[in-house]
Design a protein around this motif. Structure first.
Motif, PDB file in Angstrom:
ATOM      1  N   ILE A  95     -22.329  34.535 -35.194  1.00  0.00           N
ATOM      2  CA  ILE A  95     -21.792  34.612 -36.505  1.00  0.00           C
ATOM      3  C   ILE A  95     -20.565  34.608 -36.562  1.00  0.00           C
ATOM      4  N   ARG A  96     -19.762  33.780 -37.485  1.00  0.00           N
ATOM      5  CA  ARG A  96     -18.370  33.700 -37.717  1.00  0.00           C
ATOM      6  C   ARG A  96     -18.081  34.068 -39.225  1.00  0.00           C
ATOM      7  N   HIS A  97     -17.104  34.813 -39.086  1.00  0.00           N
ATOM      8  CA  HIS A  97     -16.649  35.559 -40.411  1.00  0.00           C
ATOM      9  C   HIS A  97     -15.143  35.187 -40.790  1.00  0.00           C
ATOM     10  N   ALA A  98     -15.059  35.127 -42.176  1.00  0.00           N
ATOM     11  CA  ALA A  98     -13.612  35.119 -42.783  1.00  0.00           C
ATOM     12  C   ALA A  98     -13.623  35.661 -44.218  1.00  0.00           C
ATOM     13  N   VAL A  99     -12.455  35.942 -44.541  1.00  0.00           N
ATOM     14  CA  VAL A  99     -12.159  36.606 -45.957  1.00  0.00           C
ATOM     15  C   VAL A  99     -11.194  35.526 -46.469  1.00  0.00           C
ATOM     16  N   LEU A 100     -11.595  35.191 -47.700  1.00  0.00           N
ATOM     17  CA  LEU A 100     -11.077  33.915 -48.482  1.00  0.00           C
ATOM     18  C   LEU A 100     -10.506  34.440 -49.813  1.00  0.00           C
ATOM     19  N   ASP A 101      -9.303  34.246 -50.086  1.00  0.00           N
ATOM     20  CA  ASP A 101      -8.833  34.476 -51.394  1.00  0.00           C
ATOM     21  C   ASP A 101      -9.342  33.504 -52.511  1.00  0.00           C
ATOM     22  N   ASP A 102      -9.528  32.250 -51.984  1.00  0.00           N
ATOM     23  CA  ASP A 102     -10.281  31.307 -52.759  1.00  0.00           C
ATOM     24  C   ASP A 102     -11.360  30.615 -52.118  1.00  0.00           C
ATOM     25  N   PRO A 103     -12.631  30.568 -52.611  1.00  0.00           N
ATOM     26  CA  PRO A 103     -13.596  29.991 -52.060  1.00  0.00           C
ATOM     27  C   PRO A 103     -13.481  28.361 -51.850  1.00  0.00           C
ATOM     28  N   ALA A 104     -12.561  27.852 -52.740  1.00  0.00           N
ATOM     29  CA  ALA A 104     -12.444  26.500 -52.375  1.00  0.00           C
ATOM     30  C   ALA A 104     -11.956  26.126 -50.955  1.00  0.00           C
ATOM     31  N   GLY A 105     -11.488  27.251 -50.310  1.00  0.00           N
ATOM     32  CA  GLY A 105     -11.186  26.910 -48.733  1.00  0.00           C
ATOM     33  C   GLY A 105     -12.564  26.282 -48.125  1.00  0.00           C
ATOM     34  N   ARG A 107     -14.098  23.835 -48.547  1.00  0.00           N
ATOM     35  CA  ARG A 107     -14.197  22.589 -48.478  1.00  0.00           C
ATOM     36  C   ARG A 107     -13.777  22.161 -46.938  1.00  0.00           C
ATOM     37  N   ARG A 108     -13.257  22.821 -46.303  1.00  0.00           N
ATOM     38  CA  ARG A 108     -12.719  22.604 -44.973  1.00  0.00           C
ATOM     39  C   ARG A 108     -13.911  22.642 -44.069  1.00  0.00           C
ATOM     40  N   LEU A 109     -14.882  23.291 -44.135  1.00  0.00           N
ATOM     41  CA  LEU A 109     -15.924  23.595 -43.264  1.00  0.00           C
ATOM     42  C   LEU A 109     -16.915  22.308 -43.196  1.00  0.00           C
ATOM     43  N   ASP A 110     -17.452  22.140 -42.190  1.00  0.00           N
ATOM     44  CA  ASP A 110     -18.254  21.037 -41.931  1.00  0.00           C
ATOM     45  C   ASP A 110     -19.576  21.403 -41.890  1.00  0.00           C
ATOM     46  N   PRO A 111     -20.759  21.329 -42.837  1.00  0.00           N
ATOM     47  CA  PRO A 111     -21.818  21.904 -42.782  1.00  0.00           C
ATOM     48  C   PRO A 111     -22.757  21.170 -41.637  1.00  0.00           C
ATOM     49  N   ALA A 112     -22.609  19.757 -41.514  1.00  0.00           N
ATOM     50  CA  ALA A 112     -23.322  19.105 -40.547  1.00  0.00           C
ATOM     51  C   ALA A 112     -23.205  19.404 -39.197  1.00  0.00           C
ATOM     52  N   ALA A 113     -21.871  19.952 -38.826  1.00  0.00           N
ATOM     53  CA  ALA A 113     -21.399  20.296 -37.400  1.00  0.00           C
ATOM     54  C   ALA A 113     -22.124  21.661 -37.416  1.00  0.00           C
ATOM     55  N   ALA A 114     -21.946  22.371 -38.490  1.00  0.00           N
ATOM     56  CA  ALA A 114     -22.253  23.892 -38.170  1.00  0.00           C
ATOM     57  C   ALA A 114     -23.842  23.852 -38.101  1.00  0.00           C
ATOM     58  N   GLY A 115     -24.461  23.048 -38.893  1.00  0.00           N
ATOM     59  CA  GLY A 115     -26.065  22.699 -38.666  1.00  0.00           C
ATOM     60  C   GLY A 115     -26.357  22.464 -37.089  1.00  0.00           C
ATOM     61  N   ARG A 116     -25.378  21.719 -36.507  1.00  0.00           N
ATOM     62  CA  ARG A 116     -25.735  21.526 -34.958  1.00  0.00           C
ATOM     63  C   ARG A 116     -25.329  22.558 -33.957  1.00  0.00           C
ATOM     64  N   GLY A 117     -24.730  23.871 -34.752  1.00  0.00           N
ATOM     65  CA  GLY A 117     -24.465  24.724 -33.790  1.00  0.00           C
ATOM     66  C   GLY A 117     -22.999  24.736 -33.545  1.00  0.00           C
ATOM     67  N   ASP A 118     -22.036  24.132 -34.051  1.00  0.00           N
ATOM     68  CA  ASP A 118     -20.737  23.657 -33.730  1.00  0.00           C
ATOM     69  C   ASP A 118     -19.728  24.252 -34.974  1.00  0.00           C
ATOM     70  N   HIS A 119     -19.183  25.497 -34.681  1.00  0.00           N
ATOM     71  CA  HIS A 119     -18.312  25.909 -35.740  1.00  0.00           C
ATOM     72  C   HIS A 119     -17.281  25.370 -36.138  1.00  0.00           C
ATOM     73  N   GLY A 120     -16.564  24.617 -34.907  1.00  0.00           N
ATOM     74  CA  GLY A 120     -15.419  23.986 -35.034  1.00  0.00           C
ATOM     75  C   GLY A 120     -13.968  24.799 -35.147  1.00  0.00           C
ATOM     76  N   GLY A 121     -14.388  26.081 -34.568  1.00  0.00           N
ATOM     77  CA  GLY A 121     -13.132  27.145 -34.700  1.00  0.00           C
ATOM     78  C   GLY A 121     -13.056  27.769 -36.078  1.00  0.00           C
ATOM     79  N   TRP A 122     -13.927  27.430 -36.874  1.00  0.00           N
ATOM     80  CA  TRP A 122     -13.832  28.261 -38.121  1.00  0.00           C
ATOM     81  C   TRP A 122     -14.056  29.734 -38.086  1.00  0.00           C
ATOM     82  N   GLY A 123     -13.366  30.356 -38.808  1.00  0.00           N
ATOM     83  CA  GLY A 123     -13.339  31.718 -38.912  1.00  0.00           C
ATOM     84  C   GLY A 123     -13.174  32.514 -37.580  1.00  0.00           C
ATOM     85  N   GLU A 124     -13.752  33.787 -37.500  1.00  0.00           N
ATOM     86  CA  GLU A 124     -13.540  34.517 -36.265  1.00  0.00           C
ATOM     87  C   GLU A 124     -14.954  34.770 -35.868  1.00  0.00           C
ATOM     88  N   PRO A 125     -14.980  35.220 -34.761  1.00  0.00           N
ATOM     89  CA  PRO A 125     -16.206  35.944 -34.170  1.00  0.00           C
ATOM     90  C   PRO A 125     -16.580  37.016 -34.883  1.00  0.00           C
TER      91      PRO A 125
END
Length: 303
Positions: A95-105, A107-125
């Motif tokens: 599980i990765r976690h982040a707190v965003l002031d604006d959920p428009a952020g 857009r920088r997440l890659d759902p395809a990579a996440a679906g493969r198990g690669d979070h790409g450094g998004w958020g924090e553990p």
């Protein structure tokens, strides 16, 4: 009028292999009321909601809104948004976690990579407790509000768990329904006592199979096959088993289930229709939803 959950209980409809399929879950906090199509009919920017839905389609990542249990005033003011990204595959559940002031952020997440198990450094553990998500979206189905919201309230201060209400995890007629992350097992017709048992298991890396609908990581034949192997062997370690994508055509499917120690099983899964027909959702016309039943579990030589 009889509710969909009441009809399902009275017909003793099996819970097995009814979980939504998603290798990865993206949970976005959005306070306030939700609409029937929560990503586009609540307080989240509808344009952003449509964009997120389109970007996640076919990637193995499923998006849902979450909020804290309790009363949900219709507030339109700015709010910070907790966001969880959870991958459910055995041996790589996180599980990765982040707190965003604006959920428009998002857009920088890659759902395809996440679906493969690669979070790409998004958020924090995420180092907190397991996530317990209770479906409560009454605009989608009234059973989720009538049965889910009281359960969420009962669990709001559950020790050892991070409890959230969630918009939709499929299977209104099995309300109250619960998704537990990071492993992605879903449960139906649960009460607070059972959820406490499930959470204790998760914290120990175990699966509680009672009232389990399946692991969202697998397709529905795979969910049936995995739970059948667990029933046969008594294996309860969450990451011990993997289910290969189902082979063959309906109604006769075959699933290869592997154990981390090298053991294997070939599971014959029959796809049929639930009879008699029943409403899959309150107000919907009666239907015959697909049912997946493990008919034979055949041990194979270790790999």
């Amino acid at each position: 009028m009889i509710t969909c959950a009441t009809a399902s209980r009275e017909l003793d409809e099996p819970l097995t292999a009814t979980a939504a399929t998603a290798r990865t879950w993206l949970l976005v906090e959005q306070p306030g009321p939700w609409g029937a199509k929560a990503l586009t009919s609540g307080h989240l920017d509808p344009a952003l909601g449509r964009e997120l839905e389109a970007s996640a389609e076919g990637t193995g990542t499923r998006i849902a809104l979450v909020r804290r249990p309790g009363r949900h005033a219709d507030r339109h003011g700015p709010a910070r948004h907790h966001v969880f990204l959870a991958h459910t595959a055995p041996g790589n559940a996180w599980i990765r976690h982040a707190v965003l002031d604006d959920p428009a952020g998002l857009r920088r997440l890659d759902p395809a990579a996440a679906g493969r198990g690669d979070h790409g450094g998004w958020g924090e553990p995420w180092t907190g407790d397991p996530l317990v998500c209770v479906c409560t979206n009454g605009k989608r189905d009234r059973c989720c509000a009538l049965l889910g919201r009281p359960l969420a309230g009962d669990l709001a201060h559950l020790d050892g768990a991070e409890v959230w209400e969630i918009t939709h995890i499929g299977g209104h007629r099995f309300a109250p329904t619960v998704l537990v992350l990071p492993h992605g097992y879903a449960y139906g017709r649960v009460d607070a006592r059972h959820v406490k048992e499930v959470v204790e298991g998760v914290r120990e890396g175990r699966v509680v199979t009672g009232l389990c609908r399946g692991r969202s990581t697998w397709d529905r034949p795979g969910q049936a096959a995995e739970l059948a192997v667990r029933a046969l062997t008594g294996e309860d370690r969450a990451d011990a088993l993997t289910a290969e994508p189902a082979a063959g055509a309906a109604p006769h499917r075959t699933v290869l289930v592997r154990h981390a120690d090298g053991r294997r099983w070939r599971v014959a899964v029959e796809q049929g229709s639930s009879v008699p027909s029943r409403p899959e959702s309150c107000g919907a016309a009666p239907a015959s939803p697909a049912r997946f039943t493990a008919r034979d579990v055949h041990p194979l030589p270790p790999a």
